[in-house]
Design a protein around this motif. Structure first.
Motif, PDB file in Angstrom:
ATOM      1  N   LYS A  63       0.851  -1.185   0.155  1.00  0.00           N
ATOM      2  CA  LYS A  63      -0.059  -0.073  -0.011  1.00  0.00           C
ATOM      3  C   LYS A  63       0.704   1.158   0.039  1.00  0.00           C
ATOM      4  N   LEU A  64       0.758   2.010  -0.988  1.00  0.00           N
ATOM      5  CA  LEU A  64       1.620   3.420  -1.342  1.00  0.00           C
ATOM      6  C   LEU A  64       1.263   4.466  -0.109  1.00  0.00           C
ATOM      7  N   LEU A  65       2.188   4.798   0.623  1.00  0.00           N
ATOM      8  CA  LEU A  65       1.951   5.755   1.668  1.00  0.00           C
ATOM      9  C   LEU A  65       2.350   7.063   1.469  1.00  0.00           C
ATOM     10  N   GLU A  66       3.544   7.130   0.523  1.00  0.00           N
ATOM     11  CA  GLU A  66       4.127   8.414   0.086  1.00  0.00           C
ATOM     12  C   GLU A  66       5.120   8.308  -1.212  1.00  0.00           C
ATOM     13  N   GLN A  67       4.972   9.237  -1.961  1.00  0.00           N
ATOM     14  CA  GLN A  67       6.176   9.180  -3.167  1.00  0.00           C
ATOM     15  C   GLN A  67       6.563  10.548  -3.523  1.00  0.00           C
ATOM     16  N   THR A  68       7.416  10.517  -3.911  1.00  0.00           N
ATOM     17  CA  THR A  68       8.153  11.805  -4.462  1.00  0.00           C
ATOM     18  C   THR A  68       9.044  11.224  -5.784  1.00  0.00           C
ATOM     19  N   SER A  69       9.663  12.318  -6.484  1.00  0.00           N
ATOM     20  CA  SER A  69      10.506  12.066  -7.656  1.00  0.00           C
ATOM     21  C   SER A  69      11.492  10.928  -7.528  1.00  0.00           C
ATOM     22  N   ASN A  70      11.934  10.731  -6.248  1.00  0.00           N
ATOM     23  CA  ASN A  70      13.314   9.694  -6.205  1.00  0.00           C
ATOM     24  C   ASN A  70      12.983   8.964  -5.158  1.00  0.00           C
ATOM     25  N   MET A  71      11.783   8.878  -4.321  1.00  0.00           N
ATOM     26  CA  MET A  71      11.507   8.053  -3.198  1.00  0.00           C
ATOM     27  C   MET A  71       9.960   7.450  -3.366  1.00  0.00           C
ATOM     28  N   TYR A  88       7.526   5.159  -0.470  1.00  0.00           N
ATOM     29  CA  TYR A  88       7.415   4.633   0.930  1.00  0.00           C
ATOM     30  C   TYR A  88       6.034   3.695   0.748  1.00  0.00           C
ATOM     31  N   GLU A  89       5.944   2.542   1.259  1.00  0.00           N
ATOM     32  CA  GLU A  89       5.158   1.637   1.168  1.00  0.00           C
ATOM     33  C   GLU A  89       4.774   0.782   2.281  1.00  0.00           C
ATOM     34  N   SER A  90       3.738   0.343   2.811  1.00  0.00           N
ATOM     35  CA  SER A  90       3.385  -0.518   3.736  1.00  0.00           C
ATOM     36  C   SER A  90       3.109  -1.879   3.067  1.00  0.00           C
ATOM     37  N   LEU A  91       3.966  -2.862   3.752  1.00  0.00           N
ATOM     38  CA  LEU A  91       3.627  -4.293   3.335  1.00  0.00           C
ATOM     39  C   LEU A  91       2.834  -4.878   4.254  1.00  0.00           C
ATOM     40  N   ILE A  92       3.211  -4.853   5.652  1.00  0.00           N
ATOM     41  CA  ILE A  92       2.173  -5.374   6.695  1.00  0.00           C
ATOM     42  C   ILE A  92       1.861  -4.141   7.661  1.00  0.00           C
ATOM     43  N   GLY A  93       0.699  -3.913   7.629  1.00  0.00           N
ATOM     44  CA  GLY A  93       0.200  -2.742   8.188  1.00  0.00           C
ATOM     45  C   GLY A  93      -0.886  -3.111   9.275  1.00  0.00           C
ATOM     46  N   PRO A  94      -1.503  -1.978   9.928  1.00  0.00           N
ATOM     47  CA  PRO A  94      -2.504  -2.482  10.992  1.00  0.00           C
ATOM     48  C   PRO A  94      -3.965  -2.703  10.410  1.00  0.00           C
ATOM     49  N   ASP A  95      -4.018  -2.739   8.846  1.00  0.00           N
ATOM     50  CA  ASP A  95      -5.336  -3.442   8.611  1.00  0.00           C
ATOM     51  C   ASP A  95      -4.906  -4.948   8.556  1.00  0.00           C
ATOM     52  N   CYS A  96      -3.899  -5.552   8.928  1.00  0.00           N
ATOM     53  CA  CYS A  96      -3.452  -6.699   8.946  1.00  0.00           C
ATOM     54  C   CYS A  96      -3.306  -7.469  10.097  1.00  0.00           C
ATOM     55  N   THR A  97      -2.573  -6.667  11.003  1.00  0.00           N
ATOM     56  CA  THR A  97      -2.095  -6.986  12.477  1.00  0.00           C
ATOM     57  C   THR A  97      -1.729  -5.819  13.120  1.00  0.00           C
ATOM     58  N   ASP A  98      -2.108  -5.621  14.363  1.00  0.00           N
ATOM     59  CA  ASP A  98      -1.358  -4.744  15.118  1.00  0.00           C
ATOM     60  C   ASP A  98      -0.357  -5.495  16.038  1.00  0.00           C
ATOM     61  N   CYS A  99       0.287  -6.395  15.575  1.00  0.00           N
ATOM     62  CA  CYS A  99       1.340  -7.107  16.583  1.00  0.00           C
ATOM     63  C   CYS A  99       2.710  -6.579  16.165  1.00  0.00           C
ATOM     64  N   SER A 132       4.739  -4.298  12.329  1.00  0.00           N
ATOM     65  CA  SER A 132       4.465  -3.803  10.974  1.00  0.00           C
ATOM     66  C   SER A 132       5.997  -4.055  10.362  1.00  0.00           C
ATOM     67  N   VAL A 133       5.713  -4.165   8.829  1.00  0.00           N
ATOM     68  CA  VAL A 133       6.733  -3.979   7.698  1.00  0.00           C
ATOM     69  C   VAL A 133       6.438  -2.908   6.701  1.00  0.00           C
ATOM     70  N   ASP A 134       7.380  -2.066   6.508  1.00  0.00           N
ATOM     71  CA  ASP A 134       7.372  -0.931   5.509  1.00  0.00           C
ATOM     72  C   ASP A 134       8.567  -1.112   4.475  1.00  0.00           C
ATOM     73  N   ARG A 135       8.312  -0.469   3.397  1.00  0.00           N
ATOM     74  CA  ARG A 135       9.305  -0.538   2.490  1.00  0.00           C
ATOM     75  C   ARG A 135       9.551   0.693   1.821  1.00  0.00           C
ATOM     76  N   LEU A 136      11.002   1.140   1.943  1.00  0.00           N
ATOM     77  CA  LEU A 136      11.342   2.360   1.320  1.00  0.00           C
ATOM     78  C   LEU A 136      12.273   2.184   0.280  1.00  0.00           C
TER      79      LEU A 136
END
Length: 350
Positions: free
Chosen positions: A256-264, A266-277, A279-283
């Protein structure tokens, strides 16, 4: 005055952990290790968890040591908890590289409620997988493929002593490729198949119930199967209400895309809609630089190269490297280069 150790990105000595299954060959292209399988198929990343092996090598088995020191990560967090963790009491996540050359036993992990009652631990073991690399015919096993009664399941457990494949008959086999992401809730039957190099993020425990009798050529002991629990109690961890192809689709995660710029990006791979135990994000950084805001997080370089800076501190980064970013350094540390970072953090504390 320069940054103290607990005020800037913290790097670690390598931490390969003994398991009873073969693997580790795919670490060669990722971590630069020898291209061979052995019984150290896991690298525990910025770990505060003691490995539950039948023969222990000491109190720090599985626990990461700070790079170039004899200081355990747990000691650093204990002595500088607020700087490192902010308002958290614990790190709240265990991260591993895991490369399986064989299929692991069919297994399940306990919920927090089960762990509190039987292991006297606040943490269960919900987990997630990010597939980093594969060998030919790589696969995972995930969820019952059809409705299975407890009686049929127990009979298959007994039959597995002489038939090593009988339990695969009622579990979904899932072909995988690099980039696939899965969430594995507590209670879900699963097994990592042969040929998978994964980044595994999970609750910080080593609780696994694996009632199959064999792991490759290793005959599991009763304790390895049931962790000292009565067989019926241990097998009550399995959730028999989850079955069919739908459980695979529920477990497969779409970034799930959280933020995007011309060179960056930032996505959520495992987030609160999946689990509250946890989180895993990808930059993903395509040149230039980005500020790191995920304090009290474990950062893993899954591809590319660059550097991380924090005040007067700088450290080169390459594929396979990892570091812990203290809470007090969030918003101050900067990463630069062309690379992909996976960022793992603890969730709601029990």
């Amino acid at each position: 005055m320069g940054k103290q150790l607990w005020q800037r990105p913290v790097f670690f000595d390598r931490n390969r952990v003994y398991r009873v299954y073969l693997g580790g060959k795919l670490f060669h292209d990722f971590l630069g290790d020898a291209p061979e399988d052995g019984f150290y198929p896991e690298e525990w990343v910025a770990s505060t968890v003691h490995a539950m092996n039948a023969v222990s090598k000491g109190p720090f088995e599985g626990i990461s040591m700070i790079e170039g020191t004899d200081l355990p990560f747990t000691k650093l967090l204990e002595e500088h908890r607020e700087d490192c963790l902010g308002s958290r009491k614990t790190l709240g996540v265990l991260v591993k590289y895991l490369d399986s050359a064989i299929r692991l036993p069919m297994q399940v992990h306990p919920t927090r409620a089960f762990s509190r009652e039987y292991f006297h631990s606040p943490y269960g073991k919900a987990e997630s997988w990010v597939v980093l690399a594969t060998r030919p015919d790589a696969c995972l096993y995930y969820g019952f493929s059809r409705e299975v009664t407890r009686e049929e399941f127990e009979a298959a457990v007994d039959a597995s002593l002489t038939d090593k494949t009988c339990m695969t008959a009622f579990v979904n086999r899932v072909d995988v490729k690099p980039g696939d992401v899965f969430f594995v809730p507590a209670g879900m039957i699963h097994a990592i198949g042969p040929g998978c190099l994964l980044l595994e993020a999970q609750e910080p425990s080593d609780f696994t119930v694996q009632p199959e009798h064999w792991c490759g050529e290793h005959l599991l002991s009763e304790h390895e199967m049931y962790l000292g629990l009565d067989r019926k109690i241990a097998n009550s961890c399995f959730d028999f209400t989850r079955y069919g192809a739908c459980v695979v689709e529920d477990g497969r995660q779409t970034p799930k895309l959280l933020e995007q710029t011309s060179n960056m990006r930032y996505e959520s791979l495992i987030g609160p809609d999946c689990t509250d135990c946890f989180s895993v994000d990808r930059l993903t950084l395509c040149g230039g630089s980005a500020v790191l805001h995920a304090g009290a997080g474990v950062h893993i370089v899954s591809s590319g190269a660059g550097a991380v800076r924090c005040g007067d501190f700088a450290h080169a980064l390459k594929k396979g490297d990892y570091f812990f970013l203290p809470a007090c350094a969030a918003g101050e540390a900067i990463v630069e280069g062309e690379l992909e970072l996976l960022i793992c953090r603890g969730g709601i504390e029990p």
